[in-house]
Enzyme design. Sequence first.
Site, PDB file in Angstrom:
ATOM      1  N   LYS A   1      11.777  -2.369  -7.610  1.00 49.20           N
ATOM      2  CA  LYS A   1      10.684  -3.399  -7.059  1.00 49.20           C
ATOM      3  C   LYS A   1      11.007  -4.764  -6.638  1.00 49.20           C
ATOM      4  CE  LYS A   1       7.370  -0.413  -9.928  1.00 49.20           C
ATOM      5  NZ  LYS A   1       8.331   0.036 -10.789  1.00 49.20           N
TER       6      LYS A   1
ATOM      7  N   ASP B   1      14.714   1.470  -9.900  1.00 54.20           N
ATOM      8  CA  ASP B   1      13.087   1.234  -9.403  1.00 54.20           C
ATOM      9  C   ASP B   1      13.200  -0.269  -9.949  1.00 54.20           C
ATOM     10  OD1 ASP B   1      10.657   1.330  -9.403  1.00 54.20           O
ATOM     11  OD2 ASP B   1      10.215   2.349 -11.127  1.00 54.20           O
TER      12      ASP B   1
ATOM     13  N   TYR C   1      -2.428   9.697 -15.448  1.00 52.37           N
ATOM     14  CA  TYR C   1      -1.693  10.681 -15.032  1.00 52.37           C
ATOM     15  C   TYR C   1      -2.502  11.794 -14.137  1.00 52.37           C
ATOM     16  CZ  TYR C   1       1.585   9.100 -18.588  1.00 52.37           C
ATOM     17  OH  TYR C   1       2.643   8.574 -19.338  1.00 52.37           O
TER      18      TYR C   1
END
Length: 264
Positions: free
Chosen positions: A93, A91, A217
């Site tokens: 990015k 991850d 969430y």
Amino acid sequence: MSVATYQERAAKHPSPVASKLLNLMHEKKTNLCASLDVNTTEELLKLVDTLGPYICLLKTHIDIISDFSIDGTVKPLKELAKKHNFMIFEDRKFADIGNTVKLQYSSGVYRIAEWADITNAHGVTGAGIVTGLKQAAQETTNEPRGLLMLAELSSKGSLAHGEYTQGTVEIAKTDKDFVIGFIAQRDMGGREEGYDWLIMTPGVGLDDKGDALGQQYRTVDEVVSTGSDIIIVGRGLFAKGRDPRVEGERYRKAGWEAYEKRCQ
């Protein structure tokens, strides 16, 4: 939103990375990606070995690992991926111009292109980021690699929405083979133009609604019903007081049942 099965999509997908991932999801009956942000190689490998049977994908932030090395961290990680049949998503990015990301992806301490099946990038610098990363992958390894574009984020106040999200989708269209999908909160379309993008969604929780640092969430049913193919779960699997085996199976089961419901 795709109601085709993972197996049906795997058979037709132009990306060997996406096809492999969809097939193993079908075989293992899991659409769970474990996001394991821990500080040491020992912690990482122990958790991965425990959660491996329940996941299709491991998401790493490899620069968090304080004692990282290719031999000590990456090699045993790849062995665990083989043992438990999951893939690896770093991850990272990426968010720079093409030439810079090309070097960041292939070089330096982490040499991500050598070992991560999938990585991701922001669209903020334009389509050159896709070209640079693809070139790095082709020059670094003979193994297939895939890229996810960051279309939407799960954090409160994120600027990744509206025109920015649509612009990122347009960048994804520039490379059908290398760009396999998005980090997003919902389906990103594209099927009428011949694209079959995988949607991976962070910020999924069965218990908590958020944290003090802006994470928000959503439930498993909610994200899968709005187009997510893979649920990304972090602290819900291994936070203090949680048993990773119990939580791994709990999230695997919830994700799979939500997927089966969507396909009906």
